[in-house]
Design an enzyme around this catalytic site. Structure first.
Site, PDB file in Angstrom:
ATOM      1  N   HIS A 387       0.800  -1.226   0.000  1.00 29.18           N
ATOM      2  CA  HIS A 387       0.000   0.000   0.000  1.00 29.18           C
ATOM      3  C   HIS A 387       0.828   1.269   0.000  1.00 29.18           C
ATOM      4  O   HIS A 387       0.290   2.342   0.291  1.00 29.18           O
ATOM      5  CB  HIS A 387      -0.910   0.052   1.232  1.00 29.18           C
ATOM      6  N   LYS A 578      -8.341  14.216   4.431  1.00 28.99           N
ATOM      7  CA  LYS A 578      -7.492  13.015   4.427  1.00 28.99           C
ATOM      8  C   LYS A 578      -6.454  13.188   5.521  1.00 28.99           C
ATOM      9  O   LYS A 578      -6.380  14.246   6.149  1.00 28.99           O
ATOM     10  CB  LYS A 578      -6.794  12.867   3.075  1.00 28.99           C
ATOM     11  N   ARG A 579      -5.668  12.136   5.780  1.00 25.32           N
ATOM     12  CA  ARG A 579      -4.599  12.299   6.764  1.00 25.32           C
ATOM     13  C   ARG A 579      -3.667  13.429   6.355  1.00 25.32           C
ATOM     14  O   ARG A 579      -3.507  13.719   5.168  1.00 25.32           O
ATOM     15  CB  ARG A 579      -3.801  10.992   6.884  1.00 25.32           C
ATOM     16  N   LYS A 584       1.042  14.617   0.796  1.00 26.28           N
ATOM     17  CA  LYS A 584      -0.319  14.904   0.321  1.00 26.28           C
ATOM     18  C   LYS A 584      -0.502  16.398   0.038  1.00 26.28           C
ATOM     19  O   LYS A 584      -1.451  16.805  -0.613  1.00 26.28           O
ATOM     20  CB  LYS A 584      -1.352  14.419   1.334  1.00 26.28           C
ATOM     21  N   THR A 686      -8.422   6.775  -1.932  1.00 25.17           N
ATOM     22  CA  THR A 686      -9.784   6.264  -2.096  1.00 25.17           C
ATOM     23  C   THR A 686     -10.786   7.388  -1.844  1.00 25.17           C
ATOM     24  O   THR A 686     -11.907   7.340  -2.360  1.00 25.17           O
ATOM     25  CB  THR A 686     -10.061   5.099  -1.133  1.00 25.17           C
ATOM     26  N   LYS A 690     -14.502   8.579  -3.615  1.00 26.86           N
ATOM     27  CA  LYS A 690     -15.748   8.903  -2.911  1.00 26.86           C
ATOM     28  C   LYS A 690     -16.236  10.294  -3.290  1.00 26.86           C
ATOM     29  O   LYS A 690     -17.439  10.508  -3.491  1.00 26.86           O
ATOM     30  CB  LYS A 690     -15.547   8.798  -1.399  1.00 26.86           C
TER      31      LYS A 690
HETATM   32  C1  NBG Z   1      -2.516   3.822   2.001  1.00 31.00           C
HETATM   33  C2  NBG Z   1      -2.102   4.702   0.823  1.00 31.00           C
HETATM   34  C3  NBG Z   1      -3.311   5.184   0.033  1.00 31.00           C
HETATM   35  C4  NBG Z   1      -4.186   3.997  -0.337  1.00 31.00           C
HETATM   36  C5  NBG Z   1      -4.528   3.200   0.904  1.00 31.00           C
HETATM   37  C6  NBG Z   1      -5.350   1.975   0.577  1.00 31.00           C
HETATM   38  C7  NBG Z   1      -1.039   3.104   3.837  1.00 31.00           C
HETATM   39  C8  NBG Z   1       0.197   2.404   4.207  1.00 31.00           C
HETATM   40  N1  NBG Z   1      -1.320   3.222   2.552  1.00 31.00           N
HETATM   41  O1  NBG Z   1      -2.888   5.827  -1.124  1.00 31.00           O
HETATM   42  O2  NBG Z   1      -1.362   5.793   1.287  1.00 31.00           O
HETATM   43  O3  NBG Z   1      -5.356   4.428  -0.966  1.00 31.00           O
HETATM   44  O4  NBG Z   1      -3.352   2.765   1.549  1.00 31.00           O
HETATM   45  O5  NBG Z   1      -4.735   1.182  -0.361  1.00 31.00           O
HETATM   46  O6  NBG Z   1      -1.764   3.557   4.702  1.00 31.00           O
END
Ligand code: NBG
Length: 847
Positions: A387, A578-579, A584, A686, A690
């Protein structure tokens, strides 16, 4: 039907069969299963009296919420039991999704949608003088995840159940989930999340299926009765894992799968010997140490800290889960040799990667299997999803730490590594460098176990989460593994569930869509494409806009109540939720805000499209720069929101405590979705999906799934800016100097100078210096390089927004073309290419 309906999940044997329950008794059950409004009301009051022990005059909102939750749970249990009975009877192949995080969001609303009784219940509650909205508000969401990775796991569980795929989610029941975020004086302050304090009606404890796990100690070697040299783990601590089950119902189906989360306890919670000898603290010490394991979620996203407790958590839930699966296998009278035929295990990132070794250990040490067979089973069981592309997020454990906690596993890893490197040597002779790069042990300095390598070697399939991400894994991060095992790699682009993120959270838009094309889009999102025929229908456009306006007005009210800021629902709602992470680039959006503000200050009468900038998101508590960016947003907001020159044309809002519940309010209200990470950094994203599904237009880079979203919606319906991944790589390789951009772009220079001067910090020129200095001297995420292109693109956004017909058209097309991004499509891809698992139909018997 077999005699033991719940053996799939339970595995015990009993003579009592479901069919044996007297028919009359079963119909008594209708209070627990009936779906009409009258029965639901009756059941609700029944639960208020007999579960909560309250009557209306004394009942709190929480009592009402609990009574309703139990009413809904009864309906789930009926489906859950029938599902378990079916799987047990058929011995169905089952997906086990291993994840350290499940960010489920509130259960009540989603279960009502999936059961198809949302409207009945809303009406029934109204007749009792209660508001379903308020009751839903009462639910504390289980925040057992940080962000995208945990939410993806939750969307996947919804889709697995909706598609009738036998599956179990395995994870940790953290007592404290992701912290609650407060904002004080513009700074993030963390507060402990106490999601369990009012009880959790959605789970059922299953202490009878507890398992024990070992930790620490040493290994001993001996020769067994057959003359084989064997190893024995002598731990110095034993901990009990207790499973808590939550039913996961699919949409409009009888399938209810299980989310099984483990809680840690001491095997003997009170040491009487210590107590009797007067050592009161010692008597509860072991209990305390053991329970720490499932106490708290690590609040890091896309980074890894290498802490012992974290490794303990990972091993804990993985060992519990594998032992549980072996129990299920035995319960169905299947031989251990069929483990990989019964189960397909997906490793959600490397957090559960230790399971490769744990399964080997269980097969070899506990079940005396030989290495070759154990390896074949193990390797065919697991598949690994990566991920992240960020180097700091790739997990590795110092050998010392690893060996002291899991001495037997370290031995096994050495053995796996030796065999693996033999393979590498044969495939790539005389390439010592490659062996060093690929080894499961990093020996470049202090020695580490590399978890991503372990996951790659121990799995039969490896995937990234968007096309670009998978390509970059193959070219870069996992290149050696791609060259070694090209057949293992596939892409599985992420998806999101339209049940929670449309039907539940945007009911008006969902109803409008259904009125036009019927409701089968909810299970088959590609059907949204039919909306294209209405894209120029003036009446449809008006309705589309009215609903967006309605959602914006609701969010405006929320902002008024929570932030005491008045925002105009006619302004463009520009949202980044988002985080917080430098990659980002929330601060790139800030530079845009400051630029617009500077334009107004230079010319107060300048023509400008009114905008409301809305931010939401948490920063890891130890991530100073991310927290400073939050502070800067609030500081800029304080100035901009109050400056009379601005005349309300710009507003900056930071919504605190972004979580699933808040996300559900935000997506429907967005006009513009900010997806502005540095190209090559966001694995997928994601939230981008949404937002677009809810009709927001995206401003974004060619990063993660943005690339595919743009492909789907059409480039003319997507605001693209910024460097490509290749350009970023190229600039980095050729000595990127952010300062050059600062000196040659007057608007950029002014924006930075204003922040640096203390203009937004009451004259304090020190406060934001770390951020400014970093951008001027490092800027590893290329904000300055992308600034000009971002601002130009935003100017174009503002121009298009003025043409509401054009904007609405683009908005409709965005939603209509999001079919690919349903998590149902993702899960179908996994089922077909990786898990090789088929749907199983569940029939509901009477009552
Ligand atoms: C996160 C990514 C996102 C991705 C999500 C789900 C982690 C390690 N990764 O870009 O930063 O959409 O995983 O796949 O949290």
């Amino acid at each position: 039907m077999t005699s033991n309906p719940s053996a799939q999940i339970h595995g015990s044997s009993s003579e009592l069969s479901l069919d044996a329950i007297d028919l009359q008794d079963r119909c008594e059950l209708s209070n627990r299963t009936g779906m009409d409004s009258e029965t639901l009301k009756r059941a609700f009051l029944n639960n208020l009296f007999y579960v909560q022990g309250k009557f209306p005059a004394l009942a709190t909102t929480n009592d009402y919420y609990m009574a309703l939750a139990y009413t809904v749970r009864d309906r789930l249990l009926q489906r859950w039991i029938n599902t378990a009975a079916t799987y047990t009877e058929l011995g169905s192949r089952t997906v086990a999704y291993f994840s350290a995080e499940f960010l489920m969001g509130p259960h009540l609303g989603n279960n009502l949608i999936n059961l198809g009784i949302y409207d009945q219940v809303e009406q029934g509650m109204a007749e009792l003088g209660l508001s379903l909205d308020e009751l839903q508000e009462e639910e504390e969401e289980p925040g057992l995840g940080n962000g995208g990775l945990g939410r993806l796991a939750a969307c996947y569980l919804d889709s697995l159940a909706t598609l009738d795929i036998p599956s179990l989610g395995y994870g940790i029941r953290y007592e404290f989930g992701i912290f609650d975020q407060d904002i004080r004086d513009g700074w993030q302050v963390e507060r402990t999340d106490k999601w369990l304090s009012a009880g959790n009606p959605w789970e059922i404890a299953r202490p009878e299926w507890s398992v024990e796990i070992k930790l620490g100690g040493h290994t001993e070697h001996y020769t067994d009765d057959h003359g084989n040299y064997r190893s024995r783990w002598v731990p110095d601590q034993v901990v009990k894992g207790i499973p808590y089950d939550t039913p996961i119902l699919g949409y409009q189906t009888n399938t209810a799968n299980t989310l099984r989360l483990w809680t840690a306890e001491a095997p003997e919670s009170f040491d009487f010997r210590s107590f009797n000898s007067g050592d009161y603290l010692g008597a509860v010490y072991e209990k305390m140490i053991s329970e720490n394991i499932s106490k708290v979620l690590y609040p890091n996203d896309d980074s890894s800290q290498g802490k012992q407790l974290r490794l303990t958590q990972q091993f804990f839930f993985v060992s519990c889960s594998l032992q549980d699966m072996i129990r299920i296998l035995h319960g169905q009278n299947l031989p251990l040799e069929n483990f990989h035929k019964k189960f397909a295990v997906q490793l959600n990132d490397t957090h559960p990667a230790i399971s490769v070794v744990e399964l080997m250990r269980l097969l070899i040490d506990h079940h005396q299997m030989d290495w070759e067979q154990a390896w074949t089973i193990t390797h065919q069981t697991f598949a690994y999803t990566n991920h992240t592309l960020l180097p700091e997020a790739l997990e590795r454990w110092p050998i010392e730490l690893f060996g002291s906690l899991l001495p037997r596993h370290l031995e096994l890893i050495y053995e796996i590594n030796q065999r693996f490197l033999d393979e590498v040597r044969i495939k790539f002779p005389d390439d010592e460098e490659r062996m060093i790069r690929m080894s499961l042990i990093d020996e470049s300095g202090e020695r580490y176990v590399r978890m991503a390598h372990l996951a790659c070697v121990g799995s039969h399939a490896i995937n990234g989460v968007a096309a670009l991400h998978t390509e970059l894994l193959q070219k870069d991060v996992l290149r050696d593994f791609y060259e070694m095992y090209p057949h293992k790699f596939t892409n599985k682009t992420n998806g999101v569930t339209p049940r929670r993120f449309m039907v539940l959270s945007n009911s008006q838009l969902s109803k409008l869509i259904t009125s036009k094309i019927g409701d089968s889009w909810i299970k088959n999102l590609k059907e949204l494409q039919q909306l294209e025929q209405f894209v120029d229908d003036a009446g449809f456009q008006v309705e589309w806009r009215r609903i967006k306006q309605h959602s914006k007005t609701e969010l405006a009210t929320y902002i008024q109540n929570n932030n005491n800021i008045t925002v105009d629902p006619d302004s463009l709602f520009d949202i980044q939720a988002k985080r917080f992470h430098e990659y980002k680039r929330q601060h790139l959006s800030l530079l845009h805000i400051v630029t617009l503000y500077n334009r107004i200050k230079a010319n107060p009468d300048i023509e400008i499209t009114p905008r409301t900038f809305i931010f939401g998101g948490k920063a890891a508590p130890g991530y100073f720069m991310a927290k400073l960016i939050i502070k800067l947003i609030n500081s800029v907001g304080n100035v901009v929101n109050r400056d009379p020159d601005v005349r309300g044309r710009l507003k900056v809002v930071f919504l605190k405590d972004y979580n699933v519940k808040l996300a559900q309010r935000i997506y429907p209200a967005a006009d513009l979705s900010e997806q502005i990470s540095t190209a090559g950094k966001e694995a997928s994203g994601t939230g981008n999906m949404k937002f677009a599904l809810n009709g927001a237009l995206t401003i974004g880079t060619l990063d993660g799934a943005n690339v595919e979203i743009r492909e789907e919606v059409g480039e003319e319906n997507f605001f693209l800016f910024g460097l490509t991944t290749e350009e970023v790589y190229h600039k980095r390789a050729h000595g990127y100097r952010s300062r050059d951009y600062y000196h040659t772009n007057a608007e950029l220079k002014l924006a930075i100078d204003r922040i640096a001067s203390g203009f937004f910090s009451q004259g304090d020129a020190e406060l934001f210096r770390p951020l400014v200095d970093d951008l001027l001297n490092q800027d590893q995420y290329f904000l300055f390089a992308d600034y000009a292109s971002y601002i130009a693109c935003q100017d174009q956004v503002a121009a298009v927004y003025k043409d509401q017909t054009k904007w609405t058209r683009m908005s409709i097309l965005n939603a209509a073309r999001m079919g690919k991004f349903s998590s149902d499509r993702s899960i179908e891809d996994y089922c077909r290419d990786i898990w090789k698992v088929e749907p199983v139909n569940v029939e509901l018997r009477q009552c």
